[in-house]
Scaffold this motif. Structure first.
Motif, PDB file in Angstrom:
ATOM      1  N   LEU A  80      -5.143  11.038  -0.615  1.00 53.16           N
ATOM      2  CA  LEU A  80      -3.715  11.069  -0.294  1.00 53.16           C
ATOM      3  C   LEU A  80      -2.947  10.125  -1.212  1.00 53.16           C
ATOM      4  O   LEU A  80      -1.848  10.462  -1.688  1.00 53.16           O
ATOM      5  N   GLY A  81      -3.515   8.958  -1.501  1.00 59.49           N
ATOM      6  CA  GLY A  81      -2.858   8.038  -2.430  1.00 59.49           C
ATOM      7  C   GLY A  81      -2.695   8.649  -3.803  1.00 59.49           C
ATOM      8  O   GLY A  81      -1.644   8.521  -4.441  1.00 59.49           O
ATOM      9  N   GLN A  82      -3.721   9.338  -4.273  1.00 54.44           N
ATOM     10  CA  GLN A  82      -3.628   9.979  -5.584  1.00 54.44           C
ATOM     11  C   GLN A  82      -2.633  11.135  -5.567  1.00 54.44           C
ATOM     12  O   GLN A  82      -1.936  11.383  -6.563  1.00 54.44           O
ATOM     13  N   LEU A  83      -2.558  11.847  -4.439  1.00 51.42           N
ATOM     14  CA  LEU A  83      -1.568  12.920  -4.313  1.00 51.42           C
ATOM     15  C   LEU A  83      -0.157  12.342  -4.384  1.00 51.42           C
ATOM     16  O   LEU A  83       0.721  12.877  -5.079  1.00 51.42           O
TER      17      LEU A  83
ATOM     18  N   GLY B 291     -14.176   3.997  -4.896  1.00 46.04           N
ATOM     19  CA  GLY B 291     -13.027   4.818  -5.265  1.00 46.04           C
ATOM     20  C   GLY B 291     -11.704   4.130  -5.012  1.00 46.04           C
ATOM     21  O   GLY B 291     -10.756   4.274  -5.797  1.00 46.04           O
ATOM     22  N   GLY B 292     -11.609   3.367  -3.920  1.00 47.26           N
ATOM     23  CA  GLY B 292     -10.364   2.676  -3.600  1.00 47.26           C
ATOM     24  C   GLY B 292     -10.006   1.650  -4.661  1.00 47.26           C
ATOM     25  O   GLY B 292      -8.857   1.561  -5.109  1.00 47.26           O
ATOM     26  N   HIS B 293     -10.992   0.859  -5.103  1.00 45.85           N
ATOM     27  CA  HIS B 293     -10.729  -0.169  -6.104  1.00 45.85           C
ATOM     28  C   HIS B 293     -10.398   0.452  -7.460  1.00 45.85           C
ATOM     29  O   HIS B 293      -9.510  -0.027  -8.174  1.00 45.85           O
ATOM     30  N   CYS B 294     -11.102   1.521  -7.822  1.00 46.15           N
ATOM     31  CA  CYS B 294     -10.814   2.182  -9.101  1.00 46.15           C
ATOM     32  C   CYS B 294      -9.416   2.785  -9.116  1.00 46.15           C
ATOM     33  O   CYS B 294      -8.683   2.680 -10.103  1.00 46.15           O
ATOM     34  N   ALA B 295      -9.043   3.429  -8.020  1.00 44.32           N
ATOM     35  CA  ALA B 295      -7.721   4.045  -7.953  1.00 44.32           C
ATOM     36  C   ALA B 295      -6.619   2.991  -7.976  1.00 44.32           C
ATOM     37  O   ALA B 295      -5.570   3.193  -8.608  1.00 44.32           O
ATOM     38  N   LEU B 296      -6.848   1.868  -7.303  1.00 47.61           N
ATOM     39  CA  LEU B 296      -5.855   0.791  -7.340  1.00 47.61           C
ATOM     40  C   LEU B 296      -5.720   0.234  -8.756  1.00 47.61           C
ATOM     41  O   LEU B 296      -4.609  -0.041  -9.219  1.00 47.61           O
ATOM     42  N   ALA B 297      -6.841   0.082  -9.447  1.00 44.51           N
ATOM     43  CA  ALA B 297      -6.783  -0.414 -10.819  1.00 44.51           C
ATOM     44  C   ALA B 297      -5.957   0.523 -11.689  1.00 44.51           C
ATOM     45  O   ALA B 297      -5.130   0.082 -12.500  1.00 44.51           O
TER      46      ALA B 297
END
Length: 642
Positions: A169-172, A198-204
């Motif tokens: 959802l964050g990536q969407l 995945g959460g840490h990579c997406a935040l980065a």
């Protein structure tokens, strides 16, 4: 993220009419043995156990389901689909079989049928959060963004600790430009489970795109601690390294080579033989692979190339891994011999299709950018494989044979040592620029305040490094009353952060107009309304720099230590305009200040830049395509020689 259902205890309605309690018990024992073998990687042995269970209970749906799971892992997708359909024949309301069949249908690109089975699974088991997440994935691939959001919210409502659903959802949200919503969701995912890679990579990735380098480094450090190989997120990590000014080119290369080898290991054994006939003089089958065959720099650059290819010497195929029906996509499709929609299919199936099509030279147009197909290239399905255009760095893949560049972005010597590929340098430039729209020049910029000097930034906000912003603020400080316009900054926290960065540099944020992304005509108008454009580093502008010059707006560039930091230098060399090339940071400031002070020089550039660009090799389409085809012919002849 999506689990494969196999261990659910059979429920009423999940067995066929001929299955007895005794046969069920024996079948379950064999299935348990098969599950253990499957977990140990002994897939053939697991398949034998599942089929033995079926010999005892032929209509036992869960046995068919496990057969299908093992076949999927073995790459026998047609048989796996048949097995899951057998499970549903035995038990039409068996939700796990609907889910597993949907996974297979996604693997094979049948998204419509996958959606139907996922909805049936959710009708039977409304709380099956994994089905809701996969449904959102399917809906997102076909552009139904609002429905995808609804499905993900349903999954999170069902499982409030479902970090994977929050990640999606964050990536969407991020793709929609809802950056604050995306950050809130990704922080929630990483907080709920601090071990969630995945959460840490997406935040980065989010922090990098919004100019928060320190936060990005912290998140990526956590991710690397959890998984030094970053399995699913190698490309995002590698792309992010290009934006950083605090690491040198050799370190960036070492990481590309390390994780490129990891991608190769993950996809399995590559092909080492090909059916292609090694005739160096015959017509070559070219295959271009991208998810950006639309209104994207890749699509814009490829349009004149696809239209200009010599069909006597080349048969041209395009493989689009993202569905798009915009006019640009339609124009590109009409320019090639064969167009293939490959969105959603697995790497192995995609590779097999390339081999069936007998593609001679397969060209990657994405590198480590979003939506790439590097897993396919790692399998080496074509005799010759080339990366070009969409990523100005090595892929790190052992199976990528060449990278197309030019002598300015990648000078002989040092650049060759920073690539796993062999470098093929185009004789003039690696780019061919043809404006899409008939956009008139702006004769008088910012007419509301013609006496001031207005600078502009039109690159992605992520490219504005701290070192870059420092030089920009020095330029503004040297020209009293000057202003800066910055496009493509998402609303919310990113704009607040940019203002904080400006204040930290001693620059009044009121001198800077911060705006979002513009539609194409608004974008060109915004460029024309400034006096001088400011290039970014270490990741320079490419398309943006060419657009800026087309609008008659000068831009000073630097010559850096890697390809992404030499794009502007390459363009200026092709234009034969060394006067706009700075040797380093101090001269970058000096030249921009001189442009701001020298009205005559600035006006002369504004009057002649479009004409100079049109007369340069950068816009000589026939020459460029001829040079590109000569490169392909050289690569093909080299392979034919063995």
């Amino acid at each position: 993220m999506h689990r494969v259902w196999k261990r659910l205890v059979a429920k009423p309605g999940t067995v066929g009419p001929g299955v007895t309690p005794a046969s069920t018990q024996l079948a379950e024992q064999l299935i348990a043995q098969g599950n253990a073998r499957e977990d140990a990687g002994e897939l053939d042995a697991a398949l034998d156990r599942y089929r033995e269970a079926l010999s005892i209970a032929p209509d036992y749906a869960r046995a068919h389901l496990n057969v299908g799971n093992a076949l999927r892992q073995l790459g026998r997708l047609d048989e796996a689909i048949a097995a899951q359909r057998e499970a549903l024949r035995c038990a039409p309301s068996y939700a796990p079989a609907h889910f597993n069949l949907a996974l297979l249908l996604v693997d094979t690109g049948n998204l419509g049928a996958a959606e139907g089975h996922l909805r049936q699974a959710l009708d039977v088991e409304p709380d099956m959060a994994d089905a809701a997440v996969l449904l959102a994935d399917v809906l997102g691939r076909v552009g139904r963004v609002a429905d995808a959001e609804t499905a993900l919210l349903r999954a999170i409502s069902t499982r409030p600790d479902f970090g994977g659903a929050m990640l999606n959802l964050g990536q969407l949200y991020l793709r929609q430009g809802r950056v604050d919503d995306a950050e809130d969701m990704l922080v929630r995912a990483a907080t709920i489970d601090p071990t969630f890679l995945g959460g840490h990579c997406a935040l980065a990735s989010l922090y990098l795109k919004t100019g928060r380098g320190a936060d990005a480094s912290q998140s990526m450090a956590r991710a690397l601690t959890l998984d030094p190989e970053l399995r699913q997120y190698q490309s995002s990590y590698l792309f992010s390294l290009n934006l950083r000014s605090d690491i040198d080119a050799r370190t960036v290369f070492a990481e590309h080579a390390r994780l490129g080898a990891g991608i190769a290991r993950a996809v399995g054994t590559p092909y080492e033989t090909w059916p292609n006939h090694p005739d160096p003089a015959r017509r070559i089958r070219l295959g271009y692979v991208s998810g950006d065959f639309g209104m994207h720099p890749t699509g814009l650059f490829m349009r004149p190339v696809l239209q200009g290819h010599n069909r006597k010497g080349f048969e041209v195929h395009c493989y689009s891994n993202k569905k798009s029906e915009v006019p640009m996509t339609q124009a590109l499709r009409a320019s090639v011999d064969r167009w293939h929609e490959v969105a959603g299919i697995s790497d192995r199936l995609f590779a097999e299709q390339i081999r069936r099509d007998e593609i001679d030279i397969l060209v990657d147009l994405s590198g480590h950018a979003d939506g790439n197909s590097l897993g396919v290239f790692a399998l080496h399905p074509a005799p010759v494989q080339v990366t070009w255009l969409g990523y100005l760095n090595t892929t790190g893949l052992p199976a990528m044979d060449y990278r197309i560049c030019d002598r300015y972005t990648d000078p002989e010597g040092v650049a060759d040592q920073l690539h796993t590929e062999r470098l093929y340098r185009m004789p003039q430039s690696q780019w061919c620029y043809v404006p899409v729209y008939d956009v008139p020049l702006v004769c008088q910029p910012h007419v509301e305040d013609p006496s001031s000097i207005v600078f502009g930034s039109f690159n992605q906000y992520a490219k504005i490094s701290d070192a870059c912003l420092d030089l920009w603020c020095r330029v503004l400080g040297a020209i009293p009353g000057s202003r800066l316009v910055v496009l493509d900054v998402p609303p919310g926290k990113p704009r607040d952060h940019l203002r904080d960065r400006l204040i930290a540099q001693g620059t009044d944020p009121d001198r800077v107009s911060i705006r979002g992304r513009e539609a194409i005509r608004g974008y060109f108008t915004a460029i024309g309304n400034v006096d001088i454009a400011l290039d970014t580093f270490p990741y320079n502008g490419g398309t943006t720099t060419l657009d800026t010059l087309w609008m008659g707006v000068p831009v000073v560039v630097q010559s850096g230590d890697r390809a992404v930091a030499r794009s502007g230098y390459s363009i200026m060399q092709s234009l034969q305009m060394p006067e706009l090339v700075a040797a380093g940071p101090e001269e970058y400031v000096t030249l921009n200040v001189r442009l701001g002070s020298d009205v005559g020089w600035r006006n002369e550039l504004r009057r002649t830049l479009r004409q100079r660009l049109a007369a340069s090799p950068l816009m000589d389409v026939s020459r460029f395509v001829s040079d590109l085809e000569a490169g392909y012919r050289y690569m093909w002849r080299t392979w034919c020689k063995g």
